[in-house]
Scaffold this motif. Structure first.
Motif, PDB file in Angstrom:
ATOM      1  N   ILE A 194       0.819  -1.212   0.000  1.00  9.42           N
ATOM      2  CA  ILE A 194       0.000   0.000   0.000  1.00  9.42           C
ATOM      3  C   ILE A 194       0.855   1.266   0.000  1.00  9.42           C
ATOM      4  O   ILE A 194       0.424   2.307  -0.500  1.00  9.42           O
ATOM      5  N   HIS A 195       2.061   1.195   0.539  1.00  9.56           N
ATOM      6  CA  HIS A 195       2.942   2.369   0.505  1.00  9.56           C
ATOM      7  C   HIS A 195       3.375   2.678  -0.930  1.00  9.56           C
ATOM      8  O   HIS A 195       3.409   3.842  -1.340  1.00  9.56           O
ATOM      9  N   LYS A 196       3.671   1.648  -1.692  1.00 10.82           N
ATOM     10  CA  LYS A 196       4.033   1.844  -3.101  1.00 10.82           C
ATOM     11  C   LYS A 196       2.857   2.405  -3.876  1.00 10.82           C
ATOM     12  O   LYS A 196       3.018   3.315  -4.705  1.00 10.82           O
ATOM     13  N   LEU A 197       1.661   1.875  -3.612  1.00  8.96           N
ATOM     14  CA  LEU A 197       0.466   2.384  -4.285  1.00  8.96           C
ATOM     15  C   LEU A 197       0.248   3.852  -3.948  1.00  8.96           C
ATOM     16  O   LEU A 197      -0.085   4.659  -4.830  1.00  8.96           O
ATOM     17  N   ALA A 198       0.424   4.213  -2.676  1.00  9.52           N
ATOM     18  CA  ALA A 198       0.247   5.606  -2.266  1.00  9.52           C
ATOM     19  C   ALA A 198       1.167   6.523  -3.053  1.00  9.52           C
ATOM     20  O   ALA A 198       0.752   7.589  -3.536  1.00  9.52           O
ATOM     21  N   ASP A 199       2.430   6.120  -3.215  1.00  8.78           N
ATOM     22  CA  ASP A 199       3.385   6.930  -3.973  1.00  8.78           C
ATOM     23  C   ASP A 199       3.002   7.007  -5.450  1.00  8.78           C
ATOM     24  O   ASP A 199       3.119   8.066  -6.077  1.00  8.78           O
ATOM     25  N   THR A 200       2.547   5.888  -6.002  1.00  7.56           N
ATOM     26  CA  THR A 200       2.161   5.861  -7.412  1.00  7.56           C
ATOM     27  C   THR A 200       0.978   6.782  -7.677  1.00  7.56           C
ATOM     28  O   THR A 200       0.973   7.552  -8.647  1.00  7.56           O
ATOM     29  N   LEU A 201      -0.028   6.727  -6.819  1.00  5.44           N
ATOM     30  CA  LEU A 201      -1.207   7.570  -7.001  1.00  5.44           C
ATOM     31  C   LEU A 201      -0.838   9.054  -6.923  1.00  5.44           C
ATOM     32  O   LEU A 201      -1.301   9.860  -7.730  1.00  5.44           O
TER      33      LEU A 201
END
Length: 225
Positions: free
Chosen positions: A187-194
């Motif tokens: 979810i941390h990677k997703l947060a950065d991607t978004l």
């Protein structure tokens, strides 16, 4: 104990974290409303002088109607503690917020707070985030292009609409797209991607921000990070 009583008991317990003279952040949503009401009663009973910052127009209107002193976030240099609800949280106290369409203001206030407390009923506890759709706030211009990009990321996006099938607007006049992250492992990677996608103003992943969760019920449960 039913859900509303759980919310009320959690809200009442959170008042114990507030002291005279504090600058307090007030969240948005049904559970936060219970806290605003409980705090108002405490202010009057103890003759406290508090300064409050709200995370939405609705919360400001409720607080002011109850006699709470509310100022703009830009009129304070810090916030001692913010009390808010959360739509879902995991064992690490990461959460999803934005069901009440206030995620941008909620995150700004949370990031300015020395302590963040989430008040919840038992239904909000989850082993892994993703049972609740993740709200993403986007600007209207190019929103269909961004919708397509989120579809290509296998996030199954859907515009949030009202009862008249009109796109819901935030206090900043932006749209909300809700996405499915139930299959996401990082979810941390997703947060950065978004956050890297142009047109996305903010997302509802609140990671490493919460200090304490208070779960309402006949026996109050407190979880600290």
């Amino acid at each position: 104990m039913n859900i509303n009583l759980q919310k009320k008991s959690a809200a009442q317990a959170a008042v114990n974290y507030i002291d005279e003279g504090m600058i307090v952040g007030l969240g948005t949503g049904s559970t936060a409303n219970y806290f605003i009401e409980a705090l108002s009663k405490k202010i009057k009973a103890a003759n406290w002088h508090l300064t409050c910052v709200t995370t939405s127009t609705k919360s400001r209107q409720l607080a002011e109607s109850l006699g709470i002193h509310v100022v703009s976030i830009d009129d304070v240099n810090h916030i001692d503690v913010t009390v808010d609800g959360v739509d879902e949280f995991d064992p690490q106290l990461n959460g999803i917020k934005g069901g009440g369409v206030a995620l941008l203001f909620e995150k700004i206030v949370a990031l300015s707070s020395n302590k963040n407390i989430w008040i919840v009923d038992t239904s909000k506890k989850s082993d892994k985030l993703g049972s609740f759709l993740l709200p993403v706030e986007i600007i209207p211009f190019g929103s269909v292009q961004l919708f397509t990009k989120l579809s290509q990321m296998n996030l199954k996006p859907q515009f949030r609409v009202d009862n008249q099938n009109q796109k819901v607007l935030t206090d900043s006049k932006n749209y909300i797209i809700d996405v499915d992250i139930s299959h996401v492992s990082d979810i941390h990677k997703l947060a950065d991607t978004l956050k890297s996608l142009t047109g996305i103003v903010e997302h509802g992943l609140f990671l490493d921000l919460c200090h304490t969760v208070i779960i309402g019920g006949e026996h109050i449960e407190k979880i600290d990070r």
